[in-house]
Design a protein around this motif. Structure first.
Motif, short mmCIF file in Angstrom:
data_model
loop_
_atom_site.label_atom_id
_atom_site.label_comp_id
_atom_site.label_asym_id
_atom_site.label_seq_id
_atom_site.Cartn_x
_atom_site.Cartn_y
_atom_site.Cartn_z
N ALA A 31 2.13 6.66 -6.81
CA ALA A 31 1.11 7.61 -7.24
C ALA A 31 1.54 9.04 -6.95
CB ALA A 31 -0.22 7.31 -6.54
N ALA A 32 2.12 9.26 -5.78
CA ALA A 32 2.61 10.60 -5.43
C ALA A 32 3.76 11.02 -6.34
CB ALA A 32 3.05 10.64 -3.96
N ALA A 55 2.50 1.71 -3.40
CA ALA A 55 1.53 2.20 -4.38
C ALA A 55 1.26 3.68 -4.17
CB ALA A 55 0.23 1.40 -4.28
N ALA A 56 1.14 4.10 -2.93
CA ALA A 56 0.91 5.52 -2.62
C ALA A 56 2.12 6.35 -3.03
CB ALA A 56 0.60 5.71 -1.14
N ASP A 57 3.32 5.83 -2.77
CA ASP A 57 4.54 6.55 -3.16
C ASP A 57 4.64 6.66 -4.68
OD1 ASP A 57 5.23 6.83 -0.52
OD2 ASP A 57 6.77 5.26 -0.53
N ASP A 64 0.83 -1.21 0.00
CA ASP A 64 0.00 0.00 0.00
C ASP A 64 0.86 1.25 0.00
OD1 ASP A 64 -2.46 -1.19 -0.11
OD2 ASP A 64 -2.98 -0.84 1.99
N ARG A 65 1.90 1.26 0.82
CA ARG A 65 2.79 2.42 0.90
C ARG A 65 3.52 2.64 -0.41
NH1 ARG A 65 6.08 1.18 5.33
NH2 ARG A 65 4.17 1.29 6.52
#
Length: 121
Positions: A72-73, A68-70, A65-66
């Motif tokens: 995307a960011a 994927a968030a990184d 999850d982290r």
């Protein structure tokens, strides 16, 4: 290499780590112990092996999850920045060791799949 004795789910383990990385190892031990204790205290699972597998899966899911968030960011930031420059030391330190190479490989694979018209970077 340095050896450190730690407790995970009230069981002792003697672990080896490179000099200077003791605090990272102790942080990892704390995360694993917390995850395993939470599962054990939930009352549904008692076998240590099953608790360890569930904790590992939960931690891997959190990491995914982290990541994927990184990603995307990072994609949003690269769209907002007209020119892509060299990464700063601060940017590289956001990812755990070895993940920079994995991320670069993933970007290259995506670039190949998208072709010249859809290059990410």
């Amino acid at each position: 290499m340095k050896q450190i004795e730690v407790q995970i789910l009230q069981q002792s383990y003697l672990l080896t780590c490179p000099e200077g990385h003791e605090s990272r190892l102790l942080d990892a031990v704390e995360r694993v112990d917390t995850a395993m204790t939470r599962i054990r205290d939930g009352g549904k699972v008692r076998a240590r092996e099953r608790i360890a597998v569930l904790a590992a899966l939960n931690l891997a899911f959190e990491i995914a999850d982290r990541e994927a968030a990184d990603l995307a960011a990072g994609a949003a930031a690269s769209r907002a920045t007209p020119a892509v420059g060299a990464k700063t030391h601060e940017q590289e330190s956001l990812l755990p060791d070895g993940d920079n190479q994995r991320l670069q490989t993933l970007v290259e694979r995506l670039d190949q799949a998208l072709g010249d018209d859809g290059r990410l970077l």
